[in-house]
Design an enzyme around this catalytic site. Sequence first.
Site, PDB file in Angstrom:
ATOM      1  N   ARG A   1     -11.240   8.155  19.631  1.00 20.31           N
ATOM      2  CA  ARG A   1     -10.129   8.089  19.004  1.00 20.31           C
ATOM      3  C   ARG A   1      -9.290   9.346  19.076  1.00 20.31           C
ATOM      4  NH1 ARG A   1     -11.434   4.820  13.235  1.00 20.31           N
ATOM      5  NH2 ARG A   1     -11.905   3.000  14.242  1.00 20.31           N
TER       6      ARG A   1
ATOM      7  N   ASP B   1      -5.789   6.391  -1.713  1.00 18.41           N
ATOM      8  CA  ASP B   1      -6.484   6.368  -0.272  1.00 18.41           C
ATOM      9  C   ASP B   1      -6.254   7.860   0.243  1.00 18.41           C
ATOM     10  OD1 ASP B   1      -7.650   4.101   1.484  1.00 18.41           O
ATOM     11  OD2 ASP B   1      -6.878   5.794   2.543  1.00 18.41           O
TER      12      ASP B   1
END
Length: 286
Positions: free
Chosen positions: A46, A155
Amino acid sequence: MSTITTPSWAHDTELTPKQFSAISDMVRSWSGINLHVGKMALVKARLNRRLRTLGMRSFGEYVEHVAEDAAGAEKSIMLEALTTHLTHFFREPKHFDFLRETVIPQMLLRHKHDRRIRIWSAGCSSGEEPYSIAMVLQEAAAELAGWDLGILATDLSQKVIDSALDGTYEPHQLRETSARRIHDHFTLSQRHSPCSYRVKAGVRQLVHFCRLNLVDRWPMKGPFDAIFCRNVMIYFDKPTQQRLIERFSEILCPGGVLFLGHAESLAGVRHRFEYLAPAVYQRSLN
């Protein structure tokens, strides 16, 4: 014949154990997320994309860049890259049945005078969970007519918060949603694809989204009647899980309910909760 040579930094860059440890330490310090050694390949895959974007030749260079980023912009980008946001509407559906059949009747008794209900979706990802909760509340319209209903959805990622605010989803994200619920709570939309669905305004208005790092200070005071924190604690080490459960207990009202993911439990954590159902716990009344 001429050829085009790809620069060496454009290929995947090797991540050494020392560099992985430095990244893991930073992520744990900032977010509480525990990147154990089994996540090394994921981190490499990633973050290699980010190295290519920045034109960097080594993870050592990237670690220095993040550490020296006083504004915190790169820190946010790195956390975004390393966080997984896979979910769908009515995931782990028995929880929503339990909310409708058991928790809402309890809340009706608890709040028969103030007629106010507050629920928190902690780790809401792109909004499917809090919108599912809102739909269940709307379906209890006869009992909850005229009540003050509110769902807080938080979040770590601002990117998924922005997506949730838009409220538009693809068909595969509704794969566990009944045809009746799709009819009642969604409208067909072409905002992102020829056949996407947007949550109706009445449902969206019940949910307040904001960015929140669970290991930071919480600006809200509560109390909440229920907290959904599902498939989040699995990313934390035991000390972080312990602190989080203690804080959930403090911000839940007596008798309030905590929903965890089915892969999670309170085993090995000191707590003031009683087991109600798989991955569902109730705060003690005292």
